[in-house]
Write a protein that holds these residues in place. Structure first.
Motif, PDB file in Angstrom:
ATOM      1  N   LEU A  58      -9.704 -70.232 -62.177  1.00 47.61           N
ATOM      2  CA  LEU A  58     -10.371 -69.455 -63.217  1.00 47.61           C
ATOM      3  C   LEU A  58     -10.171 -70.108 -64.581  1.00 47.61           C
ATOM      4  N   LEU A  59     -11.042 -69.781 -65.513  1.00 49.34           N
ATOM      5  CA  LEU A  59     -10.799 -70.172 -66.889  1.00 49.34           C
ATOM      6  C   LEU A  59      -9.430 -69.669 -67.321  1.00 49.34           C
ATOM      7  N   ASP A  60      -8.717 -70.467 -68.120  1.00 48.56           N
ATOM      8  CA  ASP A  60      -7.412 -70.021 -68.582  1.00 48.56           C
ATOM      9  C   ASP A  60      -7.556 -69.127 -69.809  1.00 48.56           C
ATOM     10  N   VAL A  65     -11.419 -74.851 -68.591  1.00 50.03           N
ATOM     11  CA  VAL A  65     -11.474 -75.039 -67.148  1.00 50.03           C
ATOM     12  C   VAL A  65     -10.325 -75.936 -66.712  1.00 50.03           C
ATOM     13  N   ARG A  66      -9.622 -75.523 -65.690  1.00 48.63           N
ATOM     14  CA  ARG A  66      -8.539 -76.348 -65.163  1.00 48.63           C
ATOM     15  C   ARG A  66      -9.135 -77.542 -64.424  1.00 48.63           C
ATOM     16  N   LYS A  67      -8.802 -78.729 -64.859  1.00 48.49           N
ATOM     17  CA  LYS A  67      -9.375 -79.939 -64.275  1.00 48.49           C
ATOM     18  C   LYS A  67      -8.593 -80.417 -63.058  1.00 48.49           C
ATOM     19  N   ASP A  68      -7.274 -80.255 -63.101  1.00 51.94           N
ATOM     20  CA  ASP A  68      -6.462 -80.725 -61.983  1.00 51.94           C
ATOM     21  C   ASP A  68      -6.329 -79.618 -60.942  1.00 51.94           C
ATOM     22  N   ARG A  69      -6.197 -80.023 -59.717  1.00 60.69           N
ATOM     23  CA  ARG A  69      -6.012 -79.050 -58.642  1.00 60.69           C
ATOM     24  C   ARG A  69      -4.577 -79.143 -58.132  1.00 60.69           C
ATOM     25  N   VAL A 172     -17.969 -76.444 -62.900  1.00 61.18           N
ATOM     26  CA  VAL A 172     -19.066 -75.933 -63.727  1.00 61.18           C
ATOM     27  C   VAL A 172     -19.642 -77.022 -64.636  1.00 61.18           C
ATOM     28  N   PRO A 173     -20.198 -78.076 -64.046  1.00 61.49           N
ATOM     29  CA  PRO A 173     -20.821 -79.107 -64.877  1.00 61.49           C
ATOM     30  C   PRO A 173     -22.094 -78.572 -65.520  1.00 61.49           C
TER      31      PRO A 173
END
Length: 250
Positions: A58-60, A65-69, A172-173
């Protein structure tokens, strides 16, 4: 062997455990057994996770947007030319591993540079059986669907939610602004409550995020997706999905 669904459900409802052969039978079952397996998997999902779902990315709090997983140490990667027997053994081994309290199922995303679109041998029904088998073999463990969800499950994604309790939203590009709203609508229609979302209006948050990324028509995309949902009579989630008033049609 052929899946004996009645025998399997009777054994597991009585407290028994799925065997390696049971898992193989589920993975290789025919299309006619798929929906029954999903329905059975849903019994366990509701028993241990009710109507909640974890959304990892989710958005922080800052609207980013969190880029790393996070690392997925216990993952089943499907679609890399493994045999059905090898796949079933992967599932069985992880479901029996006490250290693996969360299992992630990734469906291979083809490399567009070297593979033709649609070249994957995976079918939506096969993917459903894999998720159902993992849930049935490990009822109380967290089951996350990872990469390739939308590509391989396609219109059956809503059924996959009866098996899993955790997922990633699609990236979400700016080139695919509808995707995030389609994912939120998917959770909305399933009546799922996003853990930790509280009263956040996620649809509005993603509209703001996309607008900050230069997508001027972000609100229109959100409105279109949720209007389509209302037109199809999905019914919404009563405000419990965390999508907020803007997303649930409340």
């Amino acid at each position: 062997m052929t899946l004996n669904f009645a025998e399997l459900t009777q054994k597991l409802r009585a407290g028994g455990q799925a065997t390696a052969q049971d898992v193989l039978d589920m993975v290789t079952a025919g299309p006619g057994a798929t929906f029954a397996l999903v329905e059975f998997a849903a019994e366990f999902r509701r028993m241990f996770f009710q109507n909640t779902i974890e959304v990892v990315n989710l958005l922080d709090a800052q609207g980013k947007v969190r880029k790393d997983r996070p690392q997925e140490p216990y993952a089943i990667n499907v679609g890399a030319s493994e045999s059905q027997e090898e796949l079933a053994q992967q599932i069985f081994s992880l479901t029996q591993d006490d250290a693996a309290q969360r299992i992630t199922v990734n469906f291979l995303v083809p490399n567009e540079e070297v593979e033709a679109p649609g070249s994957s041998a995976l079918t939506p029904m096969q993917c459903l059986r894999i998720l159902a088998a993992a849930r049935i073999a490990a009822p109380a463990k967290s089951l996350r669907v990872g990469e390739g969800r939308d590509l391989h499950l396609r219109s059956l994604q809503s059924l996959a939610l009866h098996c899993v309790d955790s997922l990633y939203l699609r990236d979400v590009p700016a080139s695919e602004p509808r995707a995030i709203f389609e994912d939120l609508q998917l959770l909305d229609s399933a009546g799922l409550s996003i853990i930790g979302a509280g009263q956040r209006d996620l649809a509005a948050e993603y509209v703001s995020y996309l607008q900050s990324e230069g997508v001027e028509d972000a609100q229109s995309y959100a409105d279109e997706v949720f209007a389509e949902d209302d037109a199809e009579g999905a019914g919404g989630c009563g405000g419990n999905c965390g999508c907020g008033a803007g997303g649930c049609g409340a």
